[in-house]
Design an enzyme around this catalytic site. Structure first.
Site, PDB file in Angstrom:
ATOM      1  CB  ALA A  59       0.450   5.994   4.025  1.00 30.69           C
ATOM      2  CB  VAL A  84       2.320   1.090   2.888  1.00 29.94           C
ATOM      3  CG1 VAL A  84       2.258   1.021   1.363  1.00 29.94           C
ATOM      4  CG2 VAL A  84       2.056   2.599   3.436  1.00 29.94           C
ATOM      5  CB  ILE A  85      -0.205  -4.413   2.847  1.00 28.51           C
ATOM      6  CG1 ILE A  85      -0.130  -4.173   4.300  1.00 28.51           C
ATOM      7  CG2 ILE A  85       0.163  -5.841   2.469  1.00 28.51           C
ATOM      8  CD1 ILE A  85      -1.634  -4.840   4.734  1.00 28.51           C
ATOM      9  CG  ASP A  88       0.317  -8.802  -7.397  1.00 23.96           C
ATOM     10  OD1 ASP A  88       1.248  -9.127  -6.562  1.00 23.96           O
ATOM     11  OD2 ASP A  88      -1.017  -9.034  -7.477  1.00 23.96           O
ATOM     12  CB  THR A  89       0.846  -2.236  -8.569  1.00 23.64           C
ATOM     13  OG1 THR A  89       0.444  -1.408  -7.723  1.00 23.64           O
ATOM     14  CG2 THR A  89      -0.286  -2.826  -9.479  1.00 23.64           C
ATOM     15  CG  HIS A  91      -0.225   2.254  -4.840  1.00 25.00           C
ATOM     16  ND1 HIS A  91      -0.626   3.838  -5.513  1.00 25.00           N
ATOM     17  CD2 HIS A  91      -0.778   2.417  -3.622  1.00 25.00           C
ATOM     18  CE1 HIS A  91      -1.333   4.384  -4.361  1.00 25.00           C
ATOM     19  NE2 HIS A  91      -1.285   3.513  -3.369  1.00 25.00           N
TER      20      HIS A  91
END
Length: 156
Positions: A59, A84-85, A88-89, A91
């Site tokens: 992306a 974009v999924i 846990d960070t 990012h």
């Protein structure tokens, strides 16, 4: 059930070229989104020669690709497609911010519209629902937006 309600019919555009640039990351989502966009463009009169389909790794690279396609002066609009999924960070936040700001900048500074077809979702099911699932195909909706924006751009 789709929440997308058409507010106006699609204008007829002639001699238009539209680029679709898709991120390879989450390709099981971006593939159907790209197919939806291309299919909608063809259903509205564009030919294979009038549709350019390109890929980039992820992306974040969509902004660069859109910029280069604009510089080529070959297209009347660019559709960027990504997914974009959230994980846990942080990012997710950085990627979403980067691509959103990049595409916003191109739309403010350039002469052709860049259509934001990037899903930013909390989980994979939300993405699947929007890539031809129960909420329709957001790639198809991005193509409809591109057609409307080409017509708008030509009218002003």
């Amino acid at each position: 059930m789709s929440t997308h309600l058409p507010t106006s019919s699609l204008p007829k555009i002639e001699d238009a070229r539209i680029a679709v640039v898709s991120a390879e990351w989450n390709g099981h989502i971006t593939g159907p989104l790209t197919e939806g966009a291309v299919s909608t463009l063809k259903e509205n009169g564009l030919t294979d020669d009038e549709i350019g389909v390109f890929t980039v790794p992820g992306a974040v690279e969509l902004t660069f690709a859109a910029s280069k396609l604009i510089e080529s002066s070959e297209y009347d609009a660019v559709i960027v497609i990504g997914c974009v999924i959230k994980g846990d960070t942080p990012h997710f936040d950085y990627v979403c911010s980067s691509v959103t700001q990049g595409i916003t900048h191109l739309n403010a500074e350039c002469d052709i519209p860049v259509i934001f077809g990037v899903l930013t979702v909390l989980d994979e099911q939300q993405a699947l629902d929007r890539a031809g699932g129960r909420l329709g195909n957001k790639g198809s909706e991005a193509a409809e937006t591109a057609i409307k924006m080409v017509a708008f751009n030509r009218s002003v």
